[in-house]
Design an enzyme around this catalytic site. Structure first.
Site, PDB file in Angstrom:
ATOM      1  N   ASP A  71       0.874  -1.167   0.000  1.00  0.00           N
ATOM      2  CA  ASP A  71       0.000   0.000   0.000  1.00  0.00           C
ATOM      3  C   ASP A  71       0.917   1.225   0.000  1.00  0.00           C
ATOM      4  OD1 ASP A  71      -2.279   1.722   0.477  1.00  0.00           O
ATOM      5  OD2 ASP A  71      -1.578   1.831   2.546  1.00  0.00           O
ATOM      6  N   ASP A 108      -1.509  -0.645   5.951  1.00  0.00           N
ATOM      7  CA  ASP A 108      -1.701  -0.050   7.277  1.00  0.00           C
ATOM      8  C   ASP A 108      -3.134   0.367   7.549  1.00  0.00           C
ATOM      9  OD1 ASP A 108      -1.653   2.246   5.482  1.00  0.00           O
ATOM     10  OD2 ASP A 108      -1.550   3.441   7.314  1.00  0.00           O
ATOM     11  N   ASP A 137      -7.071  -1.807   3.676  1.00  0.00           N
ATOM     12  CA  ASP A 137      -6.153  -2.887   3.317  1.00  0.00           C
ATOM     13  C   ASP A 137      -6.546  -4.227   3.941  1.00  0.00           C
ATOM     14  OD1 ASP A 137      -4.425  -1.162   1.878  1.00  0.00           O
ATOM     15  OD2 ASP A 137      -3.532  -0.486   3.759  1.00  0.00           O
TER      16      ASP A 137
END
Length: 661
Positions: A321, A524, A528
């Site tokens: 990410d 995080d 996600d």
């Protein structure tokens, strides 16, 4: 998740913890009984080894029988059960108890490395709006349960409220915090005709929307379903000892039966079963895993799933990410540019913009003020006549000058001159994915402030370390393509997918894994969580990461720094090499011991001691992982968390861009 599911999950967790304490107690009691059996067999009315046989051996035999009857599943437990029975038949109680104790110790080590966590689902459910404000045809408002909203209903959302359903804005302008779905820290300006999604947060102005997707079809409901179902698609590791168990059982039985038939001595057949008992084989995996976990713990890595390191050793891709993972996760000023016609320098423009934004509640305004203070310049001038236009910008009077700081639409509406020139000057930063605040002074365009999420200093080195291991990095981000490509170029990532929603990230991982490319997902945010669950291994940022992301992951980076990833990947591969060495040694030792047992050199007790010596060697070899380090590993001090780069800004404003990137 329904409340009953939450209760069941909590109950399962309590029972699992109670089971671990029970197993430890049984092992301690069994170990004491075996000591008594070896040194003082007459201390009890019966052989003390029977305590270990009952406490540790009975569960093994029960599991072996159930597996054979229900699915003809031959695992290592079957051979252990045969060794126990054979030892009891000829009266070798100590050997039987010793085998049972070691096998249960191996099983306990495996159990201690497993930590299934479901609390994140419950936290995600708490994000779901409970109520909605429906606007009736006559103009009245009714507050109803969110699940009662129907398609085409008009729903009013006030400042600070969570959007209850997916819909299209009909009236009003605002800024929406979409980080729960996209992970991006910057709010998105919305106007009539724009779509908004459930679970996102209204920052400022009130607005009315027409409901499009409601109930189970809403964005937040679909995310909950994704997190709950993603784990089902994750491949599970089968213990190597169990993979080979069928052949081990066949070879052991044939060898024992053949020896008995040829020699007529059942003691030799029993000895073969005892020395062939796969104690070292079973200990090979959990001891190496425990040692590797102990190693990475010193690097600020928490392994939450027992087989996570086994799965990690097989990954071919690491999907990152962007926000909060490769970057710090919050906007900072990276450049201040002033038009030549403004007749002031960059620092003066920055000061005026920060003063105008001083009373703003918008995250971008706060970022401008924070970045100004980080230069060490102290407080800004006092602004008066402050006016905030939600989703547009701010106006204020600073030192007698009329300051406007906002988007291009706001400046155009106020008939500011030179807007086209200002936008043309900002094209380079627009291509890099920066968010711009245009500044006008006394009705004329003066310059702009560029903000962006700053890349972590360790990101490029981390990506290089991952590539050196033969693993391909991938960037999956909810941000737009220009910002994604800019971050990818800074970190040397070639494979980029932008504008990803939670399901998009999960589908990208599924595509790679269907092609035989196991994926490790590093993220995080709440958005996600589905991808972390679906990936072969999920790794969450422990500091900046949300609790939901942490609970969905197999591994947590406690120090909130990706610098430890290359070491983590490398030690997982080293761990698998150690496991294979352990198993090769234990199998070789077993076959040598079989030959000695066939010739009568070994009896059951000596055979048990021989294969216990093999277990000691396996444990010692696994222990070498505790202090193992990569040859290329940098000094441990560089793995410490790094403070935001805004603290490193120079007081010379024109150097901001160079210092920030």
């Amino acid at each position: 998740m329904r409340s009953v599911d939450v209760v069941v999950n909590k109950a399962e967790h309590v029972l699992a913890w109670g089971g671990v304490k029970r197993d430890v107690t049984f092992l301690v009691i069994s170990a004491v009984s075996l000591v008594l059996s070896f040194f003082a067999p007459e201390s009890l009315p019966f052989n003390p080894a029977w305590v270990a046989i009952v406490l540790c051996g009975a569960p093994i035999m029960l599991e072996a029988i159930i597996g054979l009857i229900t699915s003809f599943d031959i695992k290592a437990d079957v051979l252990v059960a045969l060794a126990l029975i054979a030892s009891l038949v000829i009266g070798e109680y100590f050997a039987a108890g010793e085998v049972a104790l070691i096998m249960q110790l191996g099983a306990l080590l495996e159990d201690l490395t497993v930590a299934k966590a479901r609390a994140g689902i419950e936290r995600l459910v708490h994000l779901t709006p409970r109520t909605a404000r429906i606007v009736r045809a006559e103009g009245s408002e009714d507050i109803v349960a969110a699940e009662e909203v129907r398609v085409d209903d008009i729903v009013r959302v006030l400042p600070g409220e969570t959007v209850p359903v997916d819909g299209t804005i009909m009236i009003g302008q605002t800024s929406i915090d979409e980080s729960v779905l996209t992970g991006e820290p910057l709010p998105v300006d919305k106007a009539p005709g724009d779509n908004v999604r459930s679970g996102t947060v209204n920052q400022f102005g009130a607005f009315d929307l027409r409901a499009v997707h409601v109930g189970e079809d809403s964005s937040i409901a679909r995310m909950i379903e994704l997190v709950q179902s993603a784990d089902a698609g994750k491949a599970k590791i089968v213990r190597l000892a169990d993979r080979w168990a069928t052949w081990i059982v066949i070879v052991a039985l044939v060898a024992a039966a053949g020896t008995w038939l040829i020699t007529g001595e059942i003691i030799r057949a029993v000895t073969i079963l005892v020395v062939f008992c796969p104690c070292a084989l079973v200990l090979a995996t959990p001891t190496a895993i425990m040692a590797a976990i102990g190693n990475v713990t010193k690097h600020g890595v928490l392994v939450r799933e027992g087989d996570a390191l086994e799965r990690l050793a097989a990954v071919r891709n690491v999907a990152f990410d962007k926000t909060g993972t490769l970057t710090f996760g919050h906007p900072d000023v990276v450049a201040v540019e002033t038009l030549a016609t403004a007749n002031l320098d960059d620092r003066a423009l920055f000061s005026l913009a920060a003063a105008a934004e001083g009373l703003s509640e918008h995250p971008l305004g706060k970022a401008v003020v924070r970045s100004w203070r980080a230069t060490g310049a102290g407080k800004t001038d006092v602004a008066t006549n402050f006016v905030m236009a939600p989703g547009r910008g701010v106006r204020a009077t600073v030192n007698g000058r009329q300051v406007v700081a906002g988007n291009a639409e706001m400046l155009s509406e106020l008939d500011v001159s030179g807007v086209e020139t200002l936008m043309a000057a900002a094209q380079e930063h627009i291509r890099e994915g920066c968010t711009l605040i245009y500044v006008a002074l006394d009705g004329a365009a003066a310059g702009y402030v560029a903000l962006a999420d700053v890349v972590r200093p360790t990101a490029r080195e981390t990506v290089a370390g991952i590539k050196a291991l033969g693993i391909e990095p991938v960037l999956l981000t909810g941000d737009h393509a220009s910002a994604a490509r800019h971050i990818a170029s800074q970190t040397s990532i070639e494979h980029v997918e932008a504008n990803c929603l939670p399901e998009s990230k999960m589908h990208a991982i599924e595509r790679l894994e269907r092609a035989g490319e196991p994926v490790c997902m590093v993220g995080d945010g709440i958005n996600d969580a589905p991808a972390l669950k679906r990936a072969t291994v999920g790794i969450a940022m422990g500091g900046a990461g949300s609790d939901i992301a942490v609970d969905a992951a197999d591994i947590v980076l406690v120090r909130d720094d990706i610098a430890s990833l290359p070491h983590l990947l490398a030690i997982s591969k080293r761990m698998m090499t150690t496991i294979k060495l352990n198993m090769t040694f234990s199998m070789t030792l077993n076959f040598v011991a079989i030959v000695l047992a066939m010739t009568g050199i070994l009896n059951p007790v000596v055979g048990a001691l021989v294969h216990n010596a093999g277990s000691v060697v396996v444990i010692a070899n696994s222990a070498t992982l505790l202090k193992w380090r990569r040859l290329e590993q940098r000094d441990e001090r560089s793995s410490r968390p790094v403070e935001t780069t805004t603290a490193e800004y120079e007081t010379d404003v024109p150097d901001i861009e160079a210092n920030a990137v």
